[in-house]
Motif scaffolding. Structure first.
Motif, short mmCIF file in Angstrom:
data_model
loop_
_atom_site.label_atom_id
_atom_site.label_comp_id
_atom_site.label_asym_id
_atom_site.label_seq_id
_atom_site.Cartn_x
_atom_site.Cartn_y
_atom_site.Cartn_z
N LYS A 135 0.83 -1.19 0.00
CA LYS A 135 0.00 0.00 0.00
C LYS A 135 0.88 1.25 0.00
O LYS A 135 1.81 1.37 0.78
N LEU A 136 0.55 2.15 -0.89
CA LEU A 136 1.28 3.41 -0.98
C LEU A 136 0.63 4.43 -0.05
O LEU A 136 -0.42 4.19 0.56
N GLU A 140 -3.16 3.64 -2.59
CA GLU A 140 -3.13 2.84 -3.81
C GLU A 140 -2.33 1.57 -3.55
O GLU A 140 -1.33 1.57 -2.84
N GLU A 141 -2.76 0.47 -4.14
CA GLU A 141 -2.09 -0.81 -3.97
C GLU A 141 -1.20 -1.08 -5.17
O GLU A 141 -1.62 -0.91 -6.31
N ARG A 142 0.03 -1.51 -4.90
CA ARG A 142 0.99 -1.80 -5.97
C ARG A 142 1.47 -3.23 -5.81
O ARG A 142 2.00 -3.61 -4.75
N PRO A 143 1.33 -4.09 -6.87
CA PRO A 143 1.85 -5.46 -6.80
C PRO A 143 3.38 -5.45 -6.85
O PRO A 143 3.97 -4.80 -7.71
N MET A 144 3.99 -6.24 -5.94
CA MET A 144 5.44 -6.31 -5.85
C MET A 144 5.89 -7.77 -6.04
O MET A 144 5.31 -8.69 -5.46
N LEU A 145 6.92 -7.96 -6.87
CA LEU A 145 7.46 -9.29 -7.15
C LEU A 145 8.64 -9.56 -6.23
O LEU A 145 9.61 -8.80 -6.21
N SER A 146 8.54 -10.64 -5.43
CA SER A 146 9.62 -11.02 -4.52
C SER A 146 10.51 -12.03 -5.22
O SER A 146 10.03 -13.02 -5.80
N LEU A 147 11.87 -11.77 -5.16
CA LEU A 147 12.83 -12.59 -5.90
C LEU A 147 13.94 -13.09 -4.97
O LEU A 147 14.29 -12.43 -3.99
N SER A 155 15.04 -9.60 -2.89
CA SER A 155 14.66 -8.24 -3.31
C SER A 155 13.21 -8.25 -3.74
O SER A 155 12.62 -9.30 -3.98
N SER A 156 12.65 -7.06 -3.81
CA SER A 156 11.26 -6.89 -4.23
C SER A 156 11.20 -5.77 -5.24
O SER A 156 11.72 -4.68 -4.99
N VAL A 157 10.60 -6.03 -6.38
CA VAL A 157 10.52 -5.03 -7.45
C VAL A 157 9.06 -4.88 -7.85
O VAL A 157 8.28 -5.83 -7.79
N PRO A 158 8.66 -3.69 -8.27
CA PRO A 158 7.28 -3.51 -8.73
C PRO A 158 7.04 -4.29 -10.02
O PRO A 158 7.88 -4.30 -10.90
N VAL A 159 5.87 -4.90 -10.09
CA VAL A 159 5.54 -5.64 -11.31
C VAL A 159 5.22 -4.67 -12.44
O VAL A 159 5.69 -4.85 -13.58
#
Length: 647
Positions: A135-136, A140-147, A155-159
């Motif tokens: 949550k920003l 607003e909700e932003r999906p984050m990709l965990s790697l 790390s986590s990057v925005p999809v």
């Protein structure tokens, strides 16, 4: 590989395969049947060990699997392959993602956890751990990709906004396959059918199969002219509902009343199985004298009803039209007590969701064409049938049969029942409208022998049923007519035309020349014995024995017994009437006593008292009559015993 690239490659491959199917195997001839079927013949140019691909409407696939015939004089048929009935469902059964996941990048990435991916600008590949939502500040909700990276760092990057490529070739292929199936599924109305052939050299191959089609119709025009003359025109009306254009083809119209069968061969059907519970009981020693289980197995080969249909009149062609290609290699067969086994000769590679059809065996069998009439079915006409003899080395399982004539083509459908080797079976496929059969049945029954011993009479009966078949043959050709009627247990079947019985049916085989009417008799007879005690036998039955007895002394004794039994039964009827009157008087007396208790002294009371007195007199009289009747019955019972003792 980026998703956009995958979609592009899938659509290009679909376009290429569709174009191949459309150009390979155009329709050459169509034969329309008044039974609502079309026999379609396609021609394809092939080479060494080739494959023919055709596009078939989904609603015609069952019929194609049922009836396809390949005509290839220089080769053989290997297999037929197509996608299954539900490719979308079947494809996604073994995939980590669902169809809806492909519409959302976060959902897709979250469903393929453990897959290797590359980020734009990064040399190393990372492993997907999952997708979470952050949550920003503005809610607003932003999906984050965990790697997970090779050095163990996380790390986590925005999809959204990141360029992510799938580095696993297997996963790329799975996504590509899924997208292709989804693309086809949006217009899932056809199937591409691949037919594998063996053989060498460039040649033309014909494919023939029978599918549903509108019934063609006939209309007539009659124009009356002078001098009692007229002109008659017949017109045919038919439709092309095959799903594709007919370009420069030959059309044949076939009339008749064919049996048209169908079966869901493209669907998957699962056999119900009984579940065997896991045995968790303890093991005990067998007690002395324990029983033994007896296993029984019923034979799997049994007869069943046959289909009926009509054969059409078609001009005979000089050259055989159905030189059906032989099987490239037969299955290896073996037979047990109750099963037949077919081992396929080659290993097959079958993708998930595909349907495969392969040939098993090919045998030359004896087939005599007959007109079959079954008494119990009735009707005016027999059915055209093929009398098949299974002289192969294997018993054949039941199945649907498409019948072709080597000169006129498709003539009908039939059902082969379980067919043991060495046996004969008639498969009917048409109504023979040129032959008529009528029947007259004359049953008779008589007593052939009577024997009396120790108060018992034994009777031998003879029942006989004569059936007269009147067979009017075809006007233009000789017919062999096979007449069948159900065999009665314990009976004897006789006819000068009798042949060996089959499937618990008595049979006759009659040759009827063209234009001739024949009458044929068949007699079924059976004998049985009946034993009855003379002391309880009805006089009318004794009279029947008297008429059938050939011994004068026995006839005289039977007559005396009949008279004694008649007197005994008459006396019994008189006693029964007395008993009925007695019971009715007792009931009336009971009602009178009840009424007497409810009335005061006076005239009505006196009336009831008089009724009681009269009923007592009546009962006394009935008791005397009953005693006399009982003595009479005992007298006649003695007469019956004496009559019986005389035998």
């Amino acid at each position: 590989m980026p998703i956009k690239t995958i979609l592009s490659s899938i659509f290009l491959s679909l376009i290429a395969s569709t174009a191949l199917a459309g150009n390979n195997g155009p329709i050459k001839t169509v034969t329309l049947s008044s039974g609502g079927l079309a026999e379609i013949v396609r021609e394809a140019k092939v080479g060494d060990d080739s494959k023919i691909s055709i596009e078939v409407p989904l609603n015609q696939v069952d019929d194609l699997l049922k009836s396809l015939v390949v005509k290839d004089k220089a080769g053989g048929v290997k297999s037929l392959t197509l996608n299954g009935p539900n490719p979308l469902e079947e494809t996604f059964q073994n995939l980590p993602f669902r169809p809806n996941d492909l519409t959302s990048l976060p959902s897709l990435l979250n469903s393929i956890k453990g897959t290797k991916v590359k980020l734009d600008g990064k040399a190393d590949t990372a492993t997907i751990l999952g997708v979470t939502t952050m949550k920003l500040a503005n809610e607003e909700e932003r999906p984050m990709l965990s790697l997970l990276w090779p050095d163990g760092s996380l790390s986590s990057v925005p999809v959204i906004g990141s360029k992510i490529s799938i580095a696993d070739p297997d996963m790329q292929a799975k996504i590509q396959t899924a997208l292709g199936v989804i693309g086809n599924g949006s217009t899932d109305s056809t199937r591409k059918v691949d037919i594998g052939l063996s053989g060498k050299g460039s040649r033309a191959v014909d494919l023939s199969y029978v599918v549903a089609a509108p019934i063609w119709k006939t209309s007539y025009r009659l124009v009356k002219e002078t001098d009692g003359q007229a002109r008659l025109q017949a017109w045919a009306v038919f439709e092309n509902a095959s799903g594709e254009d007919w370009n420069n083809i030959s059309v044949t119209l076939s009339s008749g009343k064919p049996v048209t069968l169908k079966q869901q061969l493209h669907q998957r059907h699962w056999k119900d199985r009984a579940e065997v519970e896991v045995d968790t009981s303890s093991v005990r020693l067998q007690e002395p004298g324990g029983g033994r289980a007896k296993a029984e197995a019923d034979g799997v080969f049994a007869a069943a009803p046959m289909a009926m249909m009509a054969r059409s009149n078609v001009a005979v062609m000089e050259e055989k039209a159905y030189d059906m290609a032989s099987i490239a290699q037969e299955a290896e067969t073996s037979e047990g007590d109750v099963t037949s086994t077919f081992a396929l000769p080659n290993k097959l590679s079958v993708k998930n969701g595909e349907t495969v059809s392969v040939p098993l065996i090919e045998e030359g069998v004896k087939a005599e064409m007959v007109s079959q009439y079954i008494l119990e079915r009735g009707g005016e006409h027999p059915v055209a049938a093929a009398l098949l003899e299974n002289d192969s080395k294997i018993s054949l399982p039941q199945g649907i049969l498409t019948v072709y004539d080597n000169q006129v083509g498709y003539v009908g459908d039939a059902k082969i029942n379980n067919f043991p080797k060495g046996e004969t079976q008639a498969v009917s496929f048409a109504i023979d409208q040129k032959v008529t059969v009528s029947t007259e049945v004359e049953p008779t029954s008589r007593v052939t022998k009577i024997k009396v011993l120790n108060g018992m009479v034994s009777m031998a009966h003879s029942n006989e049923t004569k059936t007269v078949y009147t067979i009017k043959g075809a006007a233009d050709a000789e017919r062999v007519v096979l007449v069948e009627q159900a065999h009665q247990p314990g009976s004897v079947f006789k006819s000068e035309h009798a042949i060996e019985a089959a499937n618990q049916r008595d049979r006759m085989k009659i040759t009827v020349p063209a234009g001739v009417t024949k009458k044929v008799e068949a007699v079924t007879s059976s004998d049985y014995e009946e034993t009855v005690a003379l002391a309880h036998i009805d006089p009318s039955m004794i009279e029947m024995f008297v008429g059938n007895s050939v011994d004068p002394d026995t006839r005289s004794k039977l007559k005396a017994l009949a008279d004694a039994r008649s007197q005994q039964m008459e006396a019994q009827r008189a006693l029964d009437e007395i008993e009925q009157s007695y019971n009715e008087t007792v009931e009336a007396q009971k009602n009178t006593r009840e009424n007497l208790q409810s009335v005061p002294p006076g005239d009505m009371q006196q009336r009831y008292l008089n009724q009681l007195s009269e009923s007592e007199d009546t009962l006394e009289d009935l008791r005397a009559k009953r005693k006399t009747a009982q003595e009479t019955i005992r007298k006649f019972e003695g007469s019956v015993r004496e009559a019986i003792q005389r035998f």
